[in-house]
Design an enzyme around this catalytic site. Structure first.
Site, mmCIF file in Angstrom:
data_model
loop_
_atom_site.group_PDB
_atom_site.id
_atom_site.type_symbol
_atom_site.label_atom_id
_atom_site.label_comp_id
_atom_site.label_asym_id
_atom_site.label_seq_id
_atom_site.Cartn_x
_atom_site.Cartn_y
_atom_site.Cartn_z
ATOM 1 C CE1 TYR A 8 5.197 -8.778 -12.346
ATOM 2 C CE2 TYR A 8 4.429 -8.686 -14.622
ATOM 3 C CZ TYR A 8 4.272 -8.353 -13.283
ATOM 4 O OH TYR A 8 3.190 -7.611 -12.893
ATOM 5 C CG ASP A 21 9.909 -8.822 2.944
ATOM 6 O OD1 ASP A 21 9.220 -9.415 2.090
ATOM 7 O OD2 ASP A 21 11.116 -8.596 2.810
ATOM 8 C CG PHE A 61 5.590 -2.569 -12.702
ATOM 9 C CD1 PHE A 61 5.246 -3.648 -11.905
ATOM 10 C CD2 PHE A 61 5.981 -2.811 -14.010
ATOM 11 C CE1 PHE A 61 5.298 -4.940 -12.408
ATOM 12 C CE2 PHE A 61 6.034 -4.097 -14.520
ATOM 13 C CZ PHE A 61 5.687 -5.166 -13.715
ATOM 14 C CB ALA A 119 -0.937 -0.008 1.208
ATOM 15 C CE LYS A 162 1.685 -9.764 -10.897
ATOM 16 N NZ LYS A 162 1.003 -9.479 -9.613
ATOM 17 N NE ARG A 214 9.623 -4.481 0.542
ATOM 18 C CZ ARG A 214 10.278 -4.708 -0.583
ATOM 19 N NH1 ARG A 214 11.256 -5.581 -0.611
ATOM 20 N NH2 ARG A 214 9.948 -4.065 -1.687
ATOM 21 C CB VAL A 219 -0.712 0.457 -14.127
ATOM 22 C CG1 VAL A 219 -1.372 1.546 -13.293
ATOM 23 C CG2 VAL A 219 -1.671 -0.687 -14.398
HETATM 24 P P1 NDP Z 1 4.758 -0.197 -7.309
HETATM 25 O O1 NDP Z 1 6.209 -0.485 -7.426
HETATM 26 O O2 NDP Z 1 4.306 1.211 -7.431
HETATM 27 O O3 NDP Z 1 4.177 -0.803 -5.956
HETATM 28 C C1 NDP Z 1 4.538 -2.072 -5.507
HETATM 29 C C2 NDP Z 1 4.123 -2.218 -4.061
HETATM 30 O O4 NDP Z 1 4.449 -3.549 -3.626
HETATM 31 C C3 NDP Z 1 4.849 -1.247 -3.157
HETATM 32 O O5 NDP Z 1 3.937 -0.715 -2.225
HETATM 33 C C4 NDP Z 1 5.879 -2.125 -2.447
HETATM 34 O O6 NDP Z 1 6.083 -1.650 -1.118
HETATM 35 C C5 NDP Z 1 5.143 -3.462 -2.394
HETATM 36 N N1 NDP Z 1 6.054 -4.584 -2.216
HETATM 37 C C6 NDP Z 1 7.001 -5.044 -3.073
HETATM 38 N N2 NDP Z 1 7.671 -6.066 -2.520
HETATM 39 C C7 NDP Z 1 7.130 -6.262 -1.284
HETATM 40 C C8 NDP Z 1 7.398 -7.155 -0.223
HETATM 41 N N3 NDP Z 1 8.377 -8.072 -0.311
HETATM 42 N N4 NDP Z 1 6.645 -7.070 0.901
HETATM 43 C C9 NDP Z 1 5.681 -6.135 1.014
HETATM 44 N N5 NDP Z 1 5.376 -5.258 0.049
HETATM 45 C C10 NDP Z 1 6.103 -5.313 -1.086
HETATM 46 O O7 NDP Z 1 4.060 -1.105 -8.443
HETATM 47 P P2 NDP Z 1 2.524 -1.314 -8.843
HETATM 48 O O8 NDP Z 1 1.643 -0.502 -8.000
HETATM 49 O O9 NDP Z 1 2.454 -1.143 -10.299
HETATM 50 O O10 NDP Z 1 2.355 -2.863 -8.518
HETATM 51 C C11 NDP Z 1 1.360 -3.381 -7.649
HETATM 52 C C12 NDP Z 1 0.893 -4.731 -8.162
HETATM 53 O O11 NDP Z 1 0.266 -4.565 -9.432
HETATM 54 C C13 NDP Z 1 1.991 -5.762 -8.365
HETATM 55 O O12 NDP Z 1 1.521 -7.020 -7.938
HETATM 56 C C14 NDP Z 1 2.208 -5.754 -9.882
HETATM 57 O O13 NDP Z 1 2.725 -6.965 -10.344
HETATM 58 C C15 NDP Z 1 0.775 -5.525 -10.342
HETATM 59 N N6 NDP Z 1 0.621 -5.005 -11.687
HETATM 60 C C16 NDP Z 1 1.246 -3.849 -12.080
HETATM 61 C C17 NDP Z 1 1.083 -3.378 -13.370
HETATM 62 C C18 NDP Z 1 1.804 -2.171 -13.871
HETATM 63 O O14 NDP Z 1 1.932 -2.002 -15.109
HETATM 64 N N7 NDP Z 1 2.260 -1.277 -13.026
HETATM 65 C C19 NDP Z 1 0.184 -4.065 -14.326
HETATM 66 C C20 NDP Z 1 -0.391 -5.284 -13.811
HETATM 67 C C21 NDP Z 1 -0.203 -5.702 -12.546
HETATM 68 P P3 NDP Z 1 7.478 -1.563 -0.346
HETATM 69 O O15 NDP Z 1 8.565 -1.461 -1.375
HETATM 70 O O16 NDP Z 1 7.330 -0.342 0.515
HETATM 71 O O17 NDP Z 1 7.529 -2.825 0.445
HETATM 72 C C1 8X3 Z 2 2.597 -5.395 -15.389
HETATM 73 C C2 8X3 Z 2 2.238 -5.158 -16.808
HETATM 74 O O1 8X3 Z 2 2.967 -5.761 -19.160
HETATM 75 O O2 8X3 Z 2 4.453 -4.373 -17.831
HETATM 76 O O3 8X3 Z 2 2.065 -6.597 -14.973
HETATM 77 O O4 8X3 Z 2 4.230 -6.721 -17.361
HETATM 78 S S1 8X3 Z 2 3.551 -5.539 -17.830
#
Ligand code: NDP
Ligand code: 8X3
Length: 256
Positions: free
Chosen positions: A156, A63, A193, A13, A160, A37, A189
Protein backbone atom coordinates in the site's frame (compact mmCIF):
# COMPACT_ATOMS: atom_id res chain seq x y z
CA UNK A 1 -11.41 31.40 -8.02
CA UNK A 2 -15.13 30.78 -8.60
CA UNK A 3 -15.99 27.14 -9.28
CA UNK A 4 -19.61 27.75 -10.25
CA UNK A 5 -20.67 25.53 -13.20
CA UNK A 6 -17.18 23.95 -13.45
CA UNK A 7 -17.21 20.22 -14.24
CA UNK A 8 -15.61 18.30 -11.37
CA UNK A 9 -14.92 14.58 -11.90
CA UNK A 10 -14.35 12.56 -8.73
CA UNK A 11 -13.40 8.87 -8.77
CA UNK A 12 -14.33 6.76 -5.73
CA UNK A 13 -17.17 9.16 -4.94
CA UNK A 14 -19.41 6.53 -3.33
CA UNK A 15 -17.79 6.71 0.10
CA UNK A 16 -15.39 8.45 2.49
CA UNK A 17 -13.13 11.18 1.13
CA UNK A 18 -14.60 11.01 -2.39
CA UNK A 19 -18.18 11.44 -1.12
CA UNK A 20 -17.18 14.29 1.22
CA UNK A 21 -15.31 15.97 -1.65
CA UNK A 22 -18.40 15.71 -3.85
CA UNK A 23 -20.47 17.45 -1.18
CA UNK A 24 -17.84 20.15 -0.58
CA UNK A 25 -17.72 20.97 -4.30
CA UNK A 26 -21.53 20.76 -4.50
CA UNK A 27 -21.77 23.72 -2.13
CA UNK A 28 -19.83 25.76 -4.72
CA UNK A 29 -22.48 25.14 -7.40
CA UNK A 30 -20.32 22.92 -9.61
CA UNK A 31 -21.44 20.28 -12.10
CA UNK A 32 -20.43 16.94 -10.56
CA UNK A 33 -19.33 13.87 -12.47
CA UNK A 34 -19.17 11.02 -9.96
CA UNK A 35 -17.68 7.56 -10.51
CA UNK A 36 -17.44 4.34 -8.49
CA UNK A 37 -18.56 0.70 -8.71
CA UNK A 38 -21.41 0.79 -6.15
CA UNK A 39 -24.18 2.54 -8.07
CA UNK A 40 -26.59 2.58 -5.09
CA UNK A 41 -24.16 4.45 -2.84
CA UNK A 42 -23.26 6.79 -5.68
CA UNK A 43 -26.95 7.62 -6.16
CA UNK A 44 -27.22 8.56 -2.44
CA UNK A 45 -24.20 10.89 -2.74
CA UNK A 46 -25.66 12.39 -5.95
CA UNK A 47 -28.96 13.14 -4.25
CA UNK A 48 -27.23 14.77 -1.24
CA UNK A 49 -25.02 16.78 -3.61
CA UNK A 50 -28.06 18.23 -5.35
CA UNK A 51 -29.49 19.21 -1.96
CA UNK A 52 -26.18 20.93 -1.11
CA UNK A 53 -26.23 23.05 -4.26
CA UNK A 54 -24.60 21.10 -7.11
CA UNK A 55 -25.77 22.53 -10.45
CA UNK A 56 -26.22 19.00 -11.89
CA UNK A 57 -24.86 15.53 -11.21
CA UNK A 58 -23.96 12.75 -13.65
CA UNK A 59 -22.95 9.36 -12.25
CA UNK A 60 -20.83 6.68 -13.91
CA UNK A 61 -20.59 3.06 -12.82
CA UNK A 62 -16.84 2.58 -13.28
CA UNK A 63 -14.06 0.24 -12.18
CA UNK A 64 -10.86 2.26 -12.62
CA UNK A 65 -8.84 -0.97 -13.01
CA UNK A 66 -10.40 -1.57 -16.43
CA UNK A 67 -8.53 0.72 -18.81
CA UNK A 68 -10.88 0.14 -21.75
CA UNK A 69 -13.90 0.93 -19.56
CA UNK A 70 -12.18 4.09 -18.31
CA UNK A 71 -11.34 5.32 -21.81
CA UNK A 72 -14.80 4.41 -23.07
CA UNK A 73 -16.49 6.22 -20.15
CA UNK A 74 -14.63 9.42 -20.99
CA UNK A 75 -15.02 9.07 -24.79
CA UNK A 76 -18.78 8.53 -24.53
CA UNK A 77 -19.61 11.29 -22.06
CA UNK A 78 -22.60 13.37 -23.15
CA UNK A 79 -21.16 16.49 -24.86
CA UNK A 80 -22.29 18.76 -22.03
CA UNK A 81 -20.14 16.69 -19.61
CA UNK A 82 -17.05 16.24 -21.77
CA UNK A 83 -15.10 19.35 -20.80
CA UNK A 84 -13.81 18.25 -17.40
CA UNK A 85 -12.24 21.12 -15.43
CA UNK A 86 -11.18 19.30 -12.27
CA UNK A 87 -10.22 15.64 -11.89
CA UNK A 88 -9.95 14.21 -8.37
CA UNK A 89 -8.13 10.87 -8.61
CA UNK A 90 -9.40 9.51 -5.31
CA UNK A 91 -10.45 5.87 -5.95
CA UNK A 92 -8.16 3.66 -3.91
CA UNK A 93 -7.87 1.06 -1.22
CA UNK A 94 -5.65 -1.03 0.98
CA UNK A 95 -5.92 -4.78 1.50
CA UNK A 96 -4.42 -6.60 4.46
CA UNK A 97 -1.60 -5.80 6.84
CA UNK A 98 0.47 -8.94 6.34
CA UNK A 99 4.23 -9.07 6.51
CA UNK A 100 5.48 -8.63 2.96
CA UNK A 101 6.95 -12.10 2.72
CA UNK A 102 3.56 -13.58 3.74
CA UNK A 103 1.47 -11.20 1.61
CA UNK A 104 -1.37 -12.30 -0.64
CA UNK A 105 -0.71 -11.86 -4.34
CA UNK A 106 -4.35 -10.95 -4.99
CA UNK A 107 -4.15 -8.17 -2.37
CA UNK A 108 -1.02 -6.77 -4.04
CA UNK A 109 -2.64 -6.93 -7.47
CA UNK A 110 -5.79 -5.15 -6.26
CA UNK A 111 -3.86 -2.30 -4.62
CA UNK A 112 -1.45 -1.83 -7.52
CA UNK A 113 -4.20 -2.14 -10.14
CA UNK A 114 -6.44 0.40 -8.37
CA UNK A 115 -4.09 2.89 -6.71
CA UNK A 116 -1.41 3.08 -9.41
CA UNK A 117 -2.76 1.73 -12.68
CA UNK A 118 -6.32 3.01 -12.15
CA UNK A 119 -5.02 6.50 -11.37
CA UNK A 120 -2.86 6.37 -14.52
CA UNK A 121 -5.74 5.17 -16.74
CA UNK A 122 -8.08 7.96 -15.59
CA UNK A 123 -5.32 10.55 -15.93
CA UNK A 124 -4.47 9.33 -19.44
CA UNK A 125 -8.14 9.52 -20.50
CA UNK A 126 -8.90 12.97 -19.03
CA UNK A 127 -5.76 15.13 -19.16
CA UNK A 128 -5.29 15.37 -22.98
CA UNK A 129 -8.64 17.20 -23.18
CA UNK A 130 -7.50 19.61 -20.46
CA UNK A 131 -4.35 20.39 -22.45
CA UNK A 132 -6.34 21.03 -25.63
CA UNK A 133 -8.84 23.27 -23.78
CA UNK A 134 -6.02 25.11 -22.00
CA UNK A 135 -7.49 24.67 -18.52
CA UNK A 136 -7.74 22.02 -15.84
CA UNK A 137 -6.63 20.79 -12.44
CA UNK A 138 -5.73 17.24 -11.38
CA UNK A 139 -5.82 16.39 -7.67
CA UNK A 140 -4.33 13.03 -6.73
CA UNK A 141 -4.94 11.35 -3.38
CA UNK A 142 -1.60 10.48 -1.87
CA UNK A 143 -0.95 9.64 1.76
CA UNK A 144 1.53 10.05 4.58
CA UNK A 145 2.01 6.33 3.79
CA UNK A 146 3.78 7.42 0.59
CA UNK A 147 6.44 9.20 2.62
CA UNK A 148 7.34 6.59 5.27
CA UNK A 149 6.57 2.89 4.94
CA UNK A 150 4.99 1.24 8.00
CA UNK A 151 5.20 -2.45 8.99
CA UNK A 152 2.77 -4.66 7.08
CA UNK A 153 1.97 -1.84 4.69
CA UNK A 154 4.78 -2.14 2.15
CA UNK A 155 2.64 -2.59 -0.95
CA UNK A 156 0.00 0.00 0.00
CA UNK A 157 2.80 2.44 0.96
CA UNK A 158 4.57 1.67 -2.33
CA UNK A 159 1.36 2.48 -4.22
CA UNK A 160 1.22 5.88 -2.51
CA UNK A 161 4.95 6.46 -3.10
CA UNK A 162 4.15 5.77 -6.78
CA UNK A 163 1.33 8.31 -6.61
CA UNK A 164 3.87 10.83 -5.35
CA UNK A 165 6.20 10.16 -8.29
CA UNK A 166 3.34 10.21 -10.81
CA UNK A 167 1.97 13.46 -9.34
CA UNK A 168 5.36 15.15 -9.62
CA UNK A 169 6.03 13.69 -13.07
CA UNK A 170 2.66 14.85 -14.38
CA UNK A 171 3.32 18.38 -13.12
CA UNK A 172 6.67 18.41 -14.93
CA UNK A 173 5.13 17.06 -18.13
CA UNK A 174 2.38 19.71 -18.02
CA UNK A 175 4.83 22.57 -17.61
CA UNK A 176 4.07 25.14 -20.32
CA UNK A 177 0.32 24.49 -20.03
CA UNK A 178 -2.03 26.09 -17.48
CA UNK A 179 -3.09 22.66 -16.16
CA UNK A 180 -2.39 22.33 -12.44
CA UNK A 181 -1.44 19.19 -10.49
CA UNK A 182 -1.78 18.72 -6.73
CA UNK A 183 -1.22 15.81 -4.38
CA UNK A 184 -3.29 15.81 -1.20
CA UNK A 185 -1.62 13.52 1.34
CA UNK A 186 -3.65 12.82 4.47
CA UNK A 187 -2.68 10.78 7.48
CA UNK A 188 -5.30 8.63 9.16
CA UNK A 189 -8.86 9.51 8.11
CA UNK A 190 -11.87 7.67 9.54
CA UNK A 191 -13.70 6.20 6.54
CA UNK A 192 -14.43 2.67 5.29
CA UNK A 193 -10.70 2.42 4.49
CA UNK A 194 -9.87 0.08 7.42
CA UNK A 195 -13.08 -1.91 6.99
CA UNK A 196 -12.04 -2.54 3.37
CA UNK A 197 -8.43 -3.27 4.40
CA UNK A 198 -9.65 -5.94 6.88
CA UNK A 199 -12.38 -7.25 4.57
CA UNK A 200 -15.34 -6.26 6.75
CA UNK A 201 -13.81 -7.06 10.17
CA UNK A 202 -15.41 -4.10 12.00
CA UNK A 203 -13.74 -4.84 15.34
CA UNK A 204 -10.26 -4.82 13.84
CA UNK A 205 -11.08 -1.72 11.81
CA UNK A 206 -12.31 0.16 14.90
CA UNK A 207 -9.01 -0.58 16.72
CA UNK A 208 -7.13 1.45 14.11
CA UNK A 209 -8.81 4.62 15.40
CA UNK A 210 -8.74 3.70 19.11
CA UNK A 211 -7.35 6.43 21.36
CA UNK A 212 -6.74 8.94 18.55
CA UNK A 213 -8.84 11.64 16.97
CA UNK A 214 -8.46 10.92 13.26
CA UNK A 215 -9.04 13.35 10.41
CA UNK A 216 -12.56 13.37 9.00
CA UNK A 217 -13.28 12.97 5.27
CA UNK A 218 -14.57 16.56 5.41
CA UNK A 219 -11.13 17.78 6.60
CA UNK A 220 -9.57 16.28 3.48
CA UNK A 221 -12.33 17.57 1.21
CA UNK A 222 -11.68 21.03 2.62
CA UNK A 223 -7.97 20.79 1.68
CA UNK A 224 -8.87 19.64 -1.85
CA UNK A 225 -11.36 22.47 -2.30
CA UNK A 226 -8.79 24.97 -0.98
CA UNK A 227 -6.13 23.82 -3.46
CA UNK A 228 -8.54 23.93 -6.39
CA UNK A 229 -9.95 27.35 -5.52
CA UNK A 230 -6.55 29.18 -5.49
CA UNK A 231 -6.07 31.76 -8.25
CA UNK A 232 -5.44 30.16 -11.65
CA UNK A 233 -1.70 30.98 -11.65
CA UNK A 234 -1.08 29.25 -8.28
CA UNK A 235 -0.22 25.54 -8.29
CA UNK A 236 -0.30 23.87 -4.88
CA UNK A 237 2.12 20.96 -5.39
CA UNK A 238 1.35 19.01 -2.24
CA UNK A 239 -0.81 19.32 0.85
CA UNK A 240 0.17 17.05 3.74
CA UNK A 241 -2.28 16.91 6.64
CA UNK A 242 -2.69 14.81 9.77
CA UNK A 243 -4.68 15.10 12.96
CA UNK A 244 -2.79 16.52 15.93
CA UNK A 245 -2.54 12.95 17.28
CA UNK A 246 -0.32 11.90 14.36
CA UNK A 247 3.19 13.12 13.45
CA UNK A 248 3.75 10.89 10.41
CA UNK A 249 2.71 7.45 9.16
CA UNK A 250 4.73 5.80 11.95
CA UNK A 251 4.13 7.96 14.99
CA UNK A 252 0.83 8.43 16.87
CA UNK A 253 -0.20 9.73 20.24
CA UNK A 254 -2.81 7.26 21.54
CA UNK A 255 -4.74 8.06 24.68
CA UNK A 256 -5.11 5.04 26.97
P1 NDP B 1 -13.27 4.46 1.29
O1 NDP B 1 -13.15 2.99 1.35
O2 NDP B 1 -14.27 5.13 2.17
O3 NDP B 1 -13.52 4.94 -0.21
C1 NDP B 1 -12.81 4.38 -1.28
C2 NDP B 1 -13.50 4.77 -2.57
O4 NDP B 1 -12.74 4.24 -3.67
C3 NDP B 1 -14.90 4.19 -2.66
O5 NDP B 1 -15.76 5.17 -3.19
C4 NDP B 1 -14.74 3.04 -3.65
O6 NDP B 1 -15.93 2.90 -4.43
C5 NDP B 1 -13.62 3.56 -4.54
N1 NDP B 1 -12.94 2.48 -5.25
C6 NDP B 1 -12.18 1.48 -4.74
N2 NDP B 1 -11.78 0.66 -5.72
C7 NDP B 1 -12.29 1.16 -6.88
C8 NDP B 1 -12.23 0.75 -8.23
N3 NDP B 1 -11.57 -0.36 -8.61
N4 NDP B 1 -12.87 1.50 -9.16
C9 NDP B 1 -13.57 2.60 -8.80
N5 NDP B 1 -13.66 3.04 -7.54
C10 NDP B 1 -13.03 2.32 -6.59
O7 NDP B 1 -11.79 5.02 1.61
P2 NDP B 1 -11.20 6.51 1.66
O8 NDP B 1 -12.24 7.50 1.38
O9 NDP B 1 -10.47 6.61 2.93
O10 NDP B 1 -10.14 6.43 0.48
C11 NDP B 1 -10.12 7.33 -0.61
C12 NDP B 1 -8.68 7.58 -1.03
O11 NDP B 1 -7.98 8.24 0.03
C13 NDP B 1 -7.87 6.34 -1.37
O12 NDP B 1 -7.06 6.61 -2.49
C14 NDP B 1 -7.01 6.14 -0.12
O13 NDP B 1 -5.83 5.44 -0.40
C15 NDP B 1 -6.74 7.59 0.25
N6 NDP B 1 -6.34 7.83 1.63
C16 NDP B 1 -7.11 7.39 2.68
C17 NDP B 1 -6.70 7.63 3.98
C18 NDP B 1 -7.46 7.10 5.15
O14 NDP B 1 -6.88 7.01 6.26
N7 NDP B 1 -8.73 6.79 5.04
C19 NDP B 1 -5.48 8.42 4.26
C20 NDP B 1 -4.74 8.79 3.08
C21 NDP B 1 -5.18 8.54 1.83
P3 NDP B 1 -16.63 1.54 -4.87
O15 NDP B 1 -16.24 0.48 -3.87
O16 NDP B 1 -18.09 1.87 -4.86
O17 NDP B 1 -16.10 1.29 -6.23
C1 8X3 C 1 -4.09 5.83 4.57
C2 8X3 C 1 -3.39 6.23 5.82
O1 8X3 C 1 -1.61 5.42 7.43
O2 8X3 C 1 -3.69 4.16 7.31
O3 8X3 C 1 -3.31 6.17 3.48
O4 8X3 C 1 -2.06 4.02 5.54
S1 8X3 C 1 -2.65 4.88 6.55
Amino acid sequence: MSLKEKIVFITGASSGIGAATALAFASQGVRLLLAARRAGKLAQVASLALERGAATVHSIDLDVRDHRAVQNAIDTLPPEWAQIDVLVNNAGLSRGLDKLYMGKIEDWDEMIDTNIKGLLYVTRAVVPGMVVRGRGHVVNLGSTAGEFTYPGGAVYCASKAAERAINDGLRQDLLGTPVRVTSVDPGMVETDFSLVRFRGDAERAAKVYKGVTPLTPEDVADAILWAVSRPAHVNIARVSLTSVDQANSLLFHRKP
